[in-house]
Design an enzyme around this catalytic site. Structure first.
Site, PDB file in Angstrom:
ATOM      1  N   HIS A 266       0.789  -1.239   0.000  1.00 16.79           N
ATOM      2  CA  HIS A 266       0.000   0.000   0.000  1.00 16.79           C
ATOM      3  C   HIS A 266       0.818   1.284   0.000  1.00 16.79           C
ATOM      4  O   HIS A 266       0.258   2.369  -0.139  1.00 16.79           O
ATOM      5  CB  HIS A 266      -0.971   0.030   1.197  1.00 16.79           C
TER       6      HIS A 266
HETATM    7  C1  UD1 Z   1      -2.380   5.906   5.326  1.00  9.88           C
HETATM    8  C2  UD1 Z   1      -1.145   6.480   6.048  1.00  9.88           C
HETATM    9  C3  UD1 Z   1      -0.045   5.432   6.079  1.00  9.88           C
HETATM   10  C4  UD1 Z   1      -0.543   4.129   6.683  1.00  9.88           C
HETATM   11  C5  UD1 Z   1      -1.825   3.673   5.988  1.00  9.88           C
HETATM   12  C6  UD1 Z   1      -2.390   2.488   6.733  1.00  9.88           C
HETATM   13  C7  UD1 Z   1      -0.708   8.900   5.778  1.00  9.88           C
HETATM   14  C8  UD1 Z   1       0.047   9.913   5.024  1.00  9.88           C
HETATM   15  N1  UD1 Z   1      -0.621   7.629   5.289  1.00  9.88           N
HETATM   16  O1  UD1 Z   1      -2.015   5.633   3.988  1.00  9.88           O
HETATM   17  O2  UD1 Z   1       1.021   5.921   6.883  1.00  9.88           O
HETATM   18  O3  UD1 Z   1       0.465   3.153   6.519  1.00  9.88           O
HETATM   19  O4  UD1 Z   1      -2.799   4.727   6.005  1.00  9.88           O
HETATM   20  O5  UD1 Z   1      -3.268   1.767   5.954  1.00  9.88           O
HETATM   21  O6  UD1 Z   1      -1.361   9.198   6.733  1.00  9.88           O
HETATM   22  N2  UD1 Z   1      -9.347   5.086   0.625  1.00  9.88           N
HETATM   23  C9  UD1 Z   1     -10.538   4.423   0.487  1.00  9.88           C
HETATM   24  N3  UD1 Z   1     -11.210   4.057   1.613  1.00  9.88           N
HETATM   25  C10 UD1 Z   1     -10.755   4.313   2.866  1.00  9.88           C
HETATM   26  C11 UD1 Z   1      -9.550   5.016   2.989  1.00  9.88           C
HETATM   27  C12 UD1 Z   1      -8.851   5.388   1.870  1.00  9.88           C
HETATM   28  O7  UD1 Z   1     -10.990   4.160  -0.620  1.00  9.88           O
HETATM   29  O8  UD1 Z   1     -11.426   3.938   3.845  1.00  9.88           O
HETATM   30  C13 UD1 Z   1      -8.592   5.450  -0.594  1.00  9.88           C
HETATM   31  C14 UD1 Z   1      -8.783   6.906  -1.021  1.00  9.88           C
HETATM   32  O9  UD1 Z   1      -8.822   6.945  -2.400  1.00  9.88           O
HETATM   33  C15 UD1 Z   1      -7.528   7.573  -0.527  1.00  9.88           C
HETATM   34  C16 UD1 Z   1      -6.481   6.460  -0.625  1.00  9.88           C
HETATM   35  O10 UD1 Z   1      -7.191   5.264  -0.327  1.00  9.88           O
HETATM   36  O11 UD1 Z   1      -7.172   8.698  -1.290  1.00  9.88           O
HETATM   37  C17 UD1 Z   1      -5.336   6.618   0.330  1.00  9.88           C
HETATM   38  O12 UD1 Z   1      -5.802   6.806   1.687  1.00  9.88           O
HETATM   39  P1  UD1 Z   1      -4.957   7.698   2.717  1.00  9.88           P
HETATM   40  O13 UD1 Z   1      -5.536   7.551   4.067  1.00  9.88           O
HETATM   41  O14 UD1 Z   1      -4.764   9.072   2.182  1.00  9.88           O
HETATM   42  O15 UD1 Z   1      -3.521   7.040   2.682  1.00  9.88           O
HETATM   43  P2  UD1 Z   1      -3.113   5.524   2.859  1.00  9.88           P
HETATM   44  O16 UD1 Z   1      -2.405   5.095   1.641  1.00  9.88           O
HETATM   45  O17 UD1 Z   1      -4.282   4.732   3.328  1.00  9.88           O
HETATM   46  N1  UDP Z   2      -4.385  -5.474   8.483  1.00  6.97           N
HETATM   47  C1  UDP Z   2      -5.671  -6.009   8.531  1.00  6.97           C
HETATM   48  N2  UDP Z   2      -6.275  -6.352   7.364  1.00  6.97           N
HETATM   49  C2  UDP Z   2      -5.672  -6.213   6.142  1.00  6.97           C
HETATM   50  C3  UDP Z   2      -4.359  -5.678   6.119  1.00  6.97           C
HETATM   51  C4  UDP Z   2      -3.754  -5.307   7.301  1.00  6.97           C
HETATM   52  O1  UDP Z   2      -6.239  -6.165   9.619  1.00  6.97           O
HETATM   53  O2  UDP Z   2      -6.291  -6.542   5.131  1.00  6.97           O
HETATM   54  C5  UDP Z   2      -3.747  -5.083   9.744  1.00  6.97           C
HETATM   55  C6  UDP Z   2      -2.423  -5.752  10.012  1.00  6.97           C
HETATM   56  O3  UDP Z   2      -2.616  -7.012  10.636  1.00  6.97           O
HETATM   57  C7  UDP Z   2      -1.743  -4.748  10.916  1.00  6.97           C
HETATM   58  C8  UDP Z   2      -2.247  -3.413  10.387  1.00  6.97           C
HETATM   59  O4  UDP Z   2      -3.428  -3.705   9.660  1.00  6.97           O
HETATM   60  O5  UDP Z   2      -2.204  -4.904  12.252  1.00  6.97           O
HETATM   61  C9  UDP Z   2      -1.224  -2.784   9.477  1.00  6.97           C
HETATM   62  O6  UDP Z   2      -1.787  -1.688   8.861  1.00  6.97           O
HETATM   63  P1  UDP Z   2      -1.291  -1.139   7.447  1.00  6.97           P
HETATM   64  O7  UDP Z   2      -0.474  -2.144   6.731  1.00  6.97           O
HETATM   65  O8  UDP Z   2      -2.490  -0.599   6.768  1.00  6.97           O
HETATM   66  O9  UDP Z   2      -0.428   0.140   7.871  1.00  6.97           O
HETATM   67  P2  UDP Z   2       1.053   0.354   8.413  1.00  6.97           P
HETATM   68  O10 UDP Z   2       1.278  -0.568   9.547  1.00  6.97           O
HETATM   69  O11 UDP Z   2       1.993   0.106   7.265  1.00  6.97           O
HETATM   70  O12 UDP Z   2       1.078   1.784   8.786  1.00  6.97           O
END
Ligand code: UD1
Ligand code: UDP
Length: 354
Positions: A204
């Site tokens: 991601h």
């Molecule tokens: C965010 C965090 C990242 C973390 C990740 C965990 C920041 C800068 N990034 O990244 O550190 O590792 O969350 O998963 O804070 N979207 C949906 N549904 C949702 C949420 C998001 O469709 O419920 C889509 C939207 O198009 C959005 C994109 O995902 O623009 C990215 O979401 P965003 O929260 O901005 O960043 P992440 O890549 O999720």
């Molecule tokens: N996770 C989850 N379902 C998924 C993918 C991840 O429950 O489909 C959980 C995972 O076990 C861990 C957390 O989400 O506890 C990690 O989050 P993510 O990878 O989104 O973010 P990061 O840790 O890189 O910030």
């Protein structure tokens, strides 16, 4: 003592759950505020349901947007709640935009900030999380480090006051919910997977998925393994696969994001995990499953030093070699505390408040 806990993105619900339980057990009043950064059921509500995290007291409903747009809306939202609630502490977790926004709002209002997962660094300023971590640490009053090396990093940056090594709350969560995952989750049967006979993958990070070349390279290498691969899709990955028009090999099962319990089962029973997630790198270590990190660097360097995590960036040859050959040792020292990080966090908050 009154603590305002800020959450917003998937890993923060998991980190907040053990802490919220420990605050309640200690009789501390908690105001739980959800920024709305993640909002799909499978990215947010499912974690409240599964981990027994009570419904947020306030939901800011900010949603997605550019970094500035999202962070700015959260900053305004958190400020309003902090002014209204007047907590003794604002507690933030990790390194997302929700973390920084809540910390900054508190700093401007001179409310004390506690940062859980302080002192982590990738030293890669191209990562949005790296700015969030550094800025949050430098405005925090209480720095709650998961590891000794995180504390040492803060010392190198001149931060020594208010620093505590508490262990990792994700380890607490993994220990507390592991048995429940084993009984409640039927994900292996649903997906037709056999234990230790598949690879689990998550992707991601913008670095990996926003680049069509890197994403195609990783998925190509996974396709060529011929092994069953299960890949729960983060919404960012889903969007980019569509945008870039990338398709995957027949051995790769793309599924919707799963809940915490299913994810723990998928991790625990995988032969190998390949990921660019921070949390998943740690969890693979907790479960004793070797991890291949699809990034050039990691904040969780202890797992690499212990030999259980291999950094391969997005190199096809290196991915293939890790899938083919055993690279990890037998020994797996305890690196992330003893499963009581949440209680230690509450104790540190209480000790610093008196
Ligand atoms: C965010 C965090 C990242 C973390 C990740 C965990 C920041 C800068 N990034 O990244 O550190 O590792 O969350 O998963 O804070 N979207 C949906 N549904 C949702 C949420 C998001 O469709 O419920 C889509 C939207 O198009 C959005 C994109 O995902 O623009 C990215 O979401 P965003 O929260 O901005 O960043 P992440 O890549 O999720
Ligand atoms: N996770 C989850 N379902 C998924 C993918 C991840 O429950 O489909 C959980 C995972 O076990 C861990 C957390 O989400 O506890 C990690 O989050 P993510 O990878 O989104 O973010 P990061 O840790 O890189 O910030």
């Amino acid at each position: 003592m009154k603590v305002l806990s800020a959450v917003g993105a998937r890993p923060q619900f998991i980190k907040a759950a053990p802490v919220s339980a420990a605050l309640a057990a200690a009789g501390v009043q908690e105001v739980l505020v959800h920024s709305g950064q993640h909002y799909d059921h499978g990215m947010s509500q499912i974690f409240f349901d599964e981990l027994g995290l009570r419904a947020p007291d306030v939901h800011l409903g900010v949603g997605s947007g550019s970094h500035a747009e999202q962070t700015a809306k959260m900053l305004v939202g958190f400020e309003q709640v902090i002014v209204r609630e007047r907590p003794d502490w604002v507690l933030v977790h990790g390194d997302t935009n929700s973390t920084l926004a809540a910390a900054l709002a508190a700093a401007k209002l001179q409310v004390k900030i506690a940062h859980n997962e302080a002192g982590l660094r990738s030293f890669n300023r191209a990562m949005p999380e790296e700015h969030n971590r550094v800025l949050t640490d430098h405005c925090s009053d209480l720095l709650l480090c998961p590891t000794q090396s995180a504390m040492e990093q803060l010392a190198r940056e001149g931060i020594a006051r208010g620093v505590h090594v508490v262990g990792d709350v994700m380890y607490d969560a993994c220990l507390r919910f592991g048995a429940l995952a084993e009984t409640r989750s039927s994900v292996l049967a649903q997906l037709g997977l056999s234990t230790k006979k598949y690879l689990l993958v998550t992707l991601h990070r913008p670095y990996t998925v926003d680049s069509p070349e890197r994403l195609a390279r990783v998925l190509g290498a996974l396709g060529r393994t011929g092994e069953p691969v299960v890949l729960p899709q983060h919404p960012r990955l889903l969007l980019r696969l569509r945008e870039h028009g990338i398709t995957v090999g027949a051995n790769i099962k793309l599924i919707d994001p799963v809940g915490y319990l299913d994810m723990q089962q998928l991790e625990k029973h995988a032969r190998l995990i390949l990921t660019d997630s921070g949390g998943v790198q740690k969890e693979s270590y907790f479960h004793g499953v070797p991890c291949v990190t699809l990034r050039p660097e990691t904040e969780w360097t202890e797992t690499v030093t212990a030999g259980w995590n291999k950094l391969v960036d997005t190199d096809e040859q290196a991915i293939a070699q890790c899938v083919r050959e055993r690279f990890w040792p037998d020994a797996r020292p305890e690196l992330f505390g003893t499963g009581d990080a949440a209680e230690r966090i509450v104790a540190a908050l209480q000790a610093t408040s008196t």
